[in-house]
Design an enzyme around this catalytic site. Structure first.
Site, PDB file in Angstrom:
ATOM      1  N   ALA A 166     -48.375  36.151  40.120  1.00 52.51           N
ATOM      2  CA  ALA A 166     -49.465  36.434  41.054  1.00 52.51           C
ATOM      3  C   ALA A 166     -50.808  36.297  40.347  1.00 52.51           C
ATOM      4  CB  ALA A 166     -49.288  37.828  41.646  1.00 52.51           C
ATOM      5  N   GLY A 167     -50.985  37.028  39.261  1.00 49.10           N
ATOM      6  CA  GLY A 167     -52.281  37.041  38.582  1.00 49.10           C
ATOM      7  C   GLY A 167     -52.664  35.688  38.009  1.00 49.10           C
ATOM      8  N   HIS A 227     -30.743  46.501  40.527  1.00 48.07           N
ATOM      9  CA  HIS A 227     -30.077  45.206  40.531  1.00 48.07           C
ATOM     10  C   HIS A 227     -28.614  45.396  40.169  1.00 48.07           C
ATOM     11  CE1 HIS A 227     -29.206  41.048  39.857  1.00 48.07           C
ATOM     12  NE2 HIS A 227     -30.406  40.721  40.273  1.00 48.07           N
ATOM     13  N   SER A 282     -28.381  37.053  36.272  1.00 45.19           N
ATOM     14  CA  SER A 282     -28.921  36.585  37.555  1.00 45.19           C
ATOM     15  C   SER A 282     -27.971  36.785  38.726  1.00 45.19           C
ATOM     16  CB  SER A 282     -29.243  35.099  37.454  1.00 45.19           C
ATOM     17  OG  SER A 282     -29.455  34.574  38.737  1.00 45.19           O
ATOM     18  N   ARG A 285     -28.814  43.231  47.332  1.00 39.96           N
ATOM     19  CA  ARG A 285     -28.718  43.968  46.079  1.00 39.96           C
ATOM     20  C   ARG A 285     -28.450  45.450  46.262  1.00 39.96           C
ATOM     21  NH1 ARG A 285     -33.687  40.877  42.944  1.00 39.96           N
ATOM     22  NH2 ARG A 285     -32.482  38.998  42.612  1.00 39.96           N
ATOM     23  N   HIS A 344     -34.681  47.364  38.498  1.00 40.07           N
ATOM     24  CA  HIS A 344     -35.107  45.982  38.340  1.00 40.07           C
ATOM     25  C   HIS A 344     -36.489  45.705  38.911  1.00 40.07           C
ATOM     26  CE1 HIS A 344     -34.903  41.711  38.034  1.00 40.07           C
ATOM     27  NE2 HIS A 344     -34.845  41.511  39.328  1.00 40.07           N
ATOM     28  N   LEU A 387     -40.572  35.906  43.259  1.00 36.79           N
ATOM     29  CA  LEU A 387     -41.351  34.765  42.791  1.00 36.79           C
ATOM     30  C   LEU A 387     -42.148  34.194  43.951  1.00 36.79           C
ATOM     31  CD1 LEU A 387     -38.673  32.993  40.553  1.00 36.79           C
ATOM     32  CD2 LEU A 387     -40.257  34.810  39.983  1.00 36.79           C
TER      33      LEU A 387
END
Lengths: 637, 253, 236
Positions: free
Chosen positions: A44-45, A266, A284, A330, A401, A441
């Site tokens: 984001a930043g 998670h 993942s 999740r 998570h 993301l």
């Protein structure tokens, strides 16, 4: 305080377009006259800083790491969602919107989520153009895989390093702007306070982590893209440095903090192996595409997995959720792991683990296919545990998570302090009570590349921003407050290290405000945390000085904030008398053990206002209305 | 396990450093190398000594923040592994380990094992990007990328910027780091347009940062935690010679 | 953007300023030197000809005044290559040493071959050897040399070589230098491909094998002569 979400009305499909048109613009020549402070350089930043600079704003960008490329977005593995429907499998913007609202257990704003789903399309295009090496099919077209909570393949990925590649894309765009001088970069610089002048966010106080120098930076707006607060729990999948200090100091300066108890656990992490453990490593979610989760049918079955015959295995996710199987969201997967372990069917030395088994997939597809899909993850597992997951199943257990909660923001991503924005995981806006895999993301980049750069103009164009300088009383006050905290930590001269306190706090939180919560436990935790917090200030031992690099001092300040935040999380969890998404109150469950929401009483975002340390914060409610996706009991059966 | 450590201690950039010996008597074989240092630091704090400063963050081998020389090898003895992913089971009871910071003129020591790697950022700022501004991208599938190329680009893009290549190189050269970025971007059609100026600008920047140059020793390749091959350096050389031969890409010089 | 016209000389200077440019110069001059070493080997091996005068005729051919222009052109090119090779190597070495002012207390070399690590020593020693070699057999300023006396300059190469190598110190130095040359060539030949940007997972292992083969061939071929002389197999 009346919370105005500023969400546009009317048909949801056109809300963002109409809203964008209604926003005021700043002409290019005037953009040069404005400075924006960006704290944090993650997805984001980093993307926001680069984009704002491309637009012509002067950007001052800060991160505590030694380089903007190290922000923890880099560790995201699995992928990023986008409703491209490249596979003609029935995906659409509307379906991504629907899945996300449902996945969030109906605790997110419809308008925000729809916008997110729309923008997902542009994100992929932007990232491809930047050179993100997404996985391709032999034809040269982009490849996709499936993630939890969805029945379509909409996840774009770059091996098991999608976060890294997307972040490097943003980082390179940012470095390009640093190269032109449009962005002034301040690495190894930590934000320690927010400067509010005349009710508006006008700057930050920072500490240079190398020299120890405390300085103020003033600007027209301040944007926080500082990530989540999962490290409250000490053990989490977050990076060691990830912290809540920036958003917490903003909270203490008047920004409301929304849904702090919404934390994501998670389901597939490498289990804890000992007291010295410093962090937990995620495996993942994409592994659940091909891996099957199981435990022995019998309690206390200590046979090695290979000797447990098929009939004595319980593939409990496939059994309980036949339509989503191993790809349930999740929160559901995590809770079920806890249930089977609580039943005494957990595996491994501690009994706090379940199997994630690739035997069938290796037989079906061949080892090389599995290697191509998950090679680096298998290698990572082998590195950490010393066991080969091609030979036997992985052992996994849930871990903290992601935090869905964060600073309350309106549709423009502005907090309740005018001129202060929060983007990415630092805000609360898009994921409700549970985030779907591969959506973090997406949200970080949506906020940074496409939302904030459009909405921030409106504030700058429509606000008369008086010139401020360092002589303002608020600047001196904020600097003095930072220095006082530092002094207090250094002068405590106690006997216990910062880490030992942090560990203890983490255990309390995991125990009482973790995967499942009870009113009784939360009350207990509130008492214990308060005591521990007071003990911390008396007994913490921070060696060295504030001049120069002092990693203990950095940690000490962050942990001090975690104590206060932990109390707010427990309070929020206690106040929310329902179960939803990642917030599971044992008192509120269906007969089948699923989360039982209470839409009548809790269909709102809880936004808390600070009223002094140790004082009860003030609760504001933003009611959530659902015009498109009607709340139902979530079912993945 | 009992481990003897010799660690480089240096107060700050200006101070003179020295190796200091420590004993860590209770190392668990499942600990990571950094967790072993955590244990040491907790003991130092208990004794009132300043803990050893070392960079670290994600502790899962991807952020590139950690790294030190362990017995003369960057990131320690296990190939393709960062320090945070190196577990103590790879050492023996009674081992003696020398732990030193990355050493290069371009990476000055900040404190103890912490070095300043901002030269890497400046290399990227010089040209390690594709100059596309937000909003101008065509559809993701508009330009096809053959799978082999995408895979090769990904191999190179896996670089985590830890600096082990520089630390291990007898010449303190950043060639593997630069080559990885040049290969990653140059292999993709999207990055092809800027190939010449990218390599020229990055090479010029590396000189300005006083990195050494490549003499084809391949030490970098041996310690790269992501297994990046020196093929990327050949690619950089090729791009550079091509750009210079044709005279393209010099606008940024 | 306006087009900048850069003078070719400036361009060459800029090219050379970059370390990759210097390495390319070393690679290109390396190609010339490798070619010469190989040609020289072929010349040397004529000493084994059943016709004892073969090598002397070859020398006479090279020294024939009719070929003087070609000979001096070749010598100049070689000299230029040697100078460029050495100057570039020295500059890189100094620059690379400066890139790490403070060394490690402990440092291992993981994969770098002994040959690669010792380039910086094998180079100067081979250079010193070349000077000795020229003084010995070309200029005759080390040991006495004979001339057949047909033309003004027709050295009796066969006699000079055999007489020289009957001195064990001279023979030993030649053998030592050839071993170093072998190492220098092994790393140098495959490395010049890398410096010029040629590296491919399929071909590079073969390039490395071929470098080794060529380097060994040169060393074995050249060393065989002093050994043959010392062991009495080769006599005048």
């Amino acid at each position: 305080m009346q919370l105005d979400s500023k969400c546009p009305q009317g048909p949801i499909e056109t809300r963002w377009d109409r809203h964008q048109f209604s926003l005021k613009l700043v002409n290019p020549a005037n953009k040069r006259k404005h400075t924006i402070i960006m704290v944090g350089t993650g997805l984001a930043g980093g993307s926001a800083a680069a984009t704002l600079a491309e637009l012509g704003y002067n950007v001052k960008c800060f991160c505590f790491q030694d380089s903007p490329r190290r922000a923890h977005s880099i560790a995201a593995q699995g992928g990023i969602n986008a409703a491209k429907n490249y596979h003609n499998d029935g995906d659409s913007v509307y379906r991504l919107f629907y899945d996300t609202v449902k996945g969030g257990d109906f605790r997110a704003r419809e308008s925000n989520v729809y916008r997110l789903a729309q923008i997902s399309l542009n994100i992929i295009d932007q990232c491809v153009a930047q050179g993100v090496p997404f996985a391709r099919e032999y034809s040269g077209y982009l490849d996709n895989r499936s993630f939890g909570g969805a029945q379509v393949s909409r996840t774009f990925y770059a091996r098991g390093q999608t976060g890294q590649q997307l972040l490097l894309g943003a980082y390179q765009a940012l470095e390009r702007q640093i190269g032109t001088g449009q962005v002034a970069m301040f690495p190894r610089t930590e934000m320690l306070d927010l400067i509010v002048i005349d009710g508006r966010a006008r700057g930050i106080v920072t500490r240079n982590l190398i020299t120890g120098e405390v300085a103020s930076h003033l600007a027209d707006t301040v944007v926080l893209g500082t990530g989540g607060y999962g490290n409250v729990y000490y053990l989490s999948t977050n990076a060691k440095g990830s912290n809540a200090t920036a958003i917490w100091r903003a909270y203490k300066r008047g920004a409301l903090f929304a849904n702090p108890c919404f934390t994501q656990i998670h389901p597939t992490c490498i289990p804890v192996s000992g007291e010295y453990q410093s962090k937990l490593t995620l495996m993942s979610e994409s592994l659940r595409n091909d891996g099957r989760v199981w435990v022995p049918l019998k309690k206390g079955d200590t046979r090695p997995p290979s000797q447990i015959p098929e009939a004595e295995r319980d593939y409990y996710l496939e059994r309980r959720y036949p339509s989503f199987g191993n790809l349930v969201p999740r929160d559901v997967a995590s809770r079920n792991s806890k249930v089977v372990c609580d039943e005494g069917r957990g595996v491994g030395e501690t009994g706090l683990a379940v199997y994630l088994d690739f035997r069938d997939a290796i037989q079906r597809l061949g080892r090389h296919v599995i290697e191509e899909r998950y090679g680096n993850l298998f290698e990572m597992y082998e590195r950490i545990t010393g066991e080969d997951p091609y030979q036997g199943p992985m052992r996994i257990y849930p871990a903290i998570h992601y935090t869905m909660g964060g600073l309350w923001v309106d549709y423009n991503l502005m907090t309740t302090i005018p001129g202060l924005y929060a983007i990415g995981e630092a805000n609360f806006s898009d994921h409700g009570a549970n985030r779907l895999g591969a959506s973090a993301l997406m949200q970080g980049l949506a906020d940074g590349y496409f939302v904030l750069p459009n909405t921030i103009n409106d504030y700058i164009a429509s606000t008369k921003l008086e010139k401020v300088d360092g002589s303002h009383g608020a600047v001196a006050e904020a600097e003095a407050s930072v220095q006082a905290t530092t002094r207090r930590l250094l002068e405590a001269k106690g006997t216990r290290s910062v880490d030992s306190f942090h560990r203890e706090l983490g255990k309390l939180m995991w125990e009482h405000c973790g995967m499942s919560r009870t009113a009784e436990g939360l009350k207990l935790a509130l008492g214990s945390i308060g005591e521990l917090r007071e003990q911390y200030w008396r007994e913490v031992k921070v060696l060295g000085t504030d001049e120069g690099l002092n990693q203990s001092l950095e940690k000490a300040g962050r942990v001090a904030d975690f104590f206060e935040l932990a109390e707010l999380m427990c309070l929020d969890a206690l106040e929310r008398n329902e179960s939803c998404g990642g917030h599971f109150r044992e008192e509120y469950q269906t007969p089948e053990g699923e989360a039982a929401r209470d839409d009548e009483h809790f269909s709102y975002a809880a936004a808390w206002g600070f009223r002094g340390v140790g004082n009860a914060p003030e609760l504001h409610k933003e009611d959530l209305t659902f015009e498109y996706v009607h709340p139902t009991q979530r079912s993945y059966k | 396990m009992r481990i003897t450590l010799h660690i480089w201690r240096q107060e700050n950039a200006a101070a003179k450093g020295r190796m200091v010996r420590y004993e860590v008597p209770n190392v668990n074989e499942h600990m990571s190398f950094l967790e072993m240092l955590d244990v040491l630091n907790e003991e130092l704090i208990a004794k009132g000594e300043e803990p050893v400063a070392f960079d670290h963050d994600c502790r899962e081998g991807i952020c590139g923040m950690c790294g030190a020389m362990v017995n003369g090898v960057a990131h320690g003895p296990l190939a393709a592994t960062t320090l945070c992913q190196l577990h103590m089971r790879h050492f023996k009871d009674g081992d003696t380990l020398y732990i030193e910071p990355w050493r290069a003129r371009a990476f000055p020591v900040v404190k103890d094992l912490v070095v300043d790697r901002s030269a890497f950022d400046r290399l990227i700022a010089a040209g390690g990007f594709i100059g596309v501004s937000t909003g101008s991208a065509p559809d993701g599938n508009a330009v096809l990328v053959p799978k082999e190329k995408a895979d090769l680009a990904m191999d190179a893009a896996a670089c985590i910027g830890c600096g082990a290549c520089v630390a291990m190189c007898p010449n303190a050269s950043a060639s593997l780091f630069m080559g990885a970025k040049i290969a990653h971007l140059g292999l993709l059609p999207q990055g092809d347009a800027e190939r010449d100026q990218r390599v020229v600008a990055m090479v010029a920047q590396a000189n300005a940062e006083l990195f050494g140059s490549c003499t084809n020793m391949a030490e970098c390749e041996a310690v790269c935690p992501k297994g990046i091959k020196i093929e990327v350096i050949a690619r950089m050389n090729r791009d550079f010679l091509g750009a210079k031969w044709s005279g393209r890409g010099t606008a940024k010089e | 953007m306006s087009t900048v016209v850069v003078h070719p000389i400036h361009r060459a200077v800029r090219f050379y300023e970059a370390p990759i440019g210097k390495k390319a110069v070393m690679a290109a001059t390396g190609v010339i030197l490798v070619g010469y070493v190989f040609a020289h080997l072929l010349g040397n091996l004529q000493i084994y000809s059943s016709d004892a005068q073969q090598i002397n005729r070859y020398a006479a051919f090279l020294h024939n005044p009719a070929n003087a222009v070609a000979l001096w052109a070749a010598r100049s090119a070689l000299l230029a290559a040697v100078v460029l090779h050495i100057v570039a190597a020295t500059q890189l070495w100094l620059q690379n040493r400066a890139a790490r002012p403070q060394g490690y207390v402990k440092k291992k070399d993981v994969p770098a071959s002994y040959a690669a690590r010792t380039m910086v020593w094998s180079g100067p020693i081979v250079a010193a050897f070349i000077v000795f070699h020229i003084m010995h057999l070309t200029m005759g300023s080390v040991l006495p040399v004979r001339d057949i006396g047909l033309n003004p300059n027709t050295p009796d190469v066969r006699w000079n070589v055999i007489a020289g190598f009957q001195n064990p110190a001279v023979a030993g130095f030649y053998i030592f230098a050839m071993i170093l040359l072998c190492m220098h060539l092994y790393h140098g030949i495959w490395s010049l491909f890398q410096s010029l940007g040629v590296n491919h997972p399929r071909y590079t292992p073969w390039i490395q094998k071929a470098s080794a083969a060529l380097a060994i061939l040169v060393a074995v071929g050249n060393c065989s002569i002093p050994i043959a002389v010392l062991s009495g197999l080769l006599t005048y």
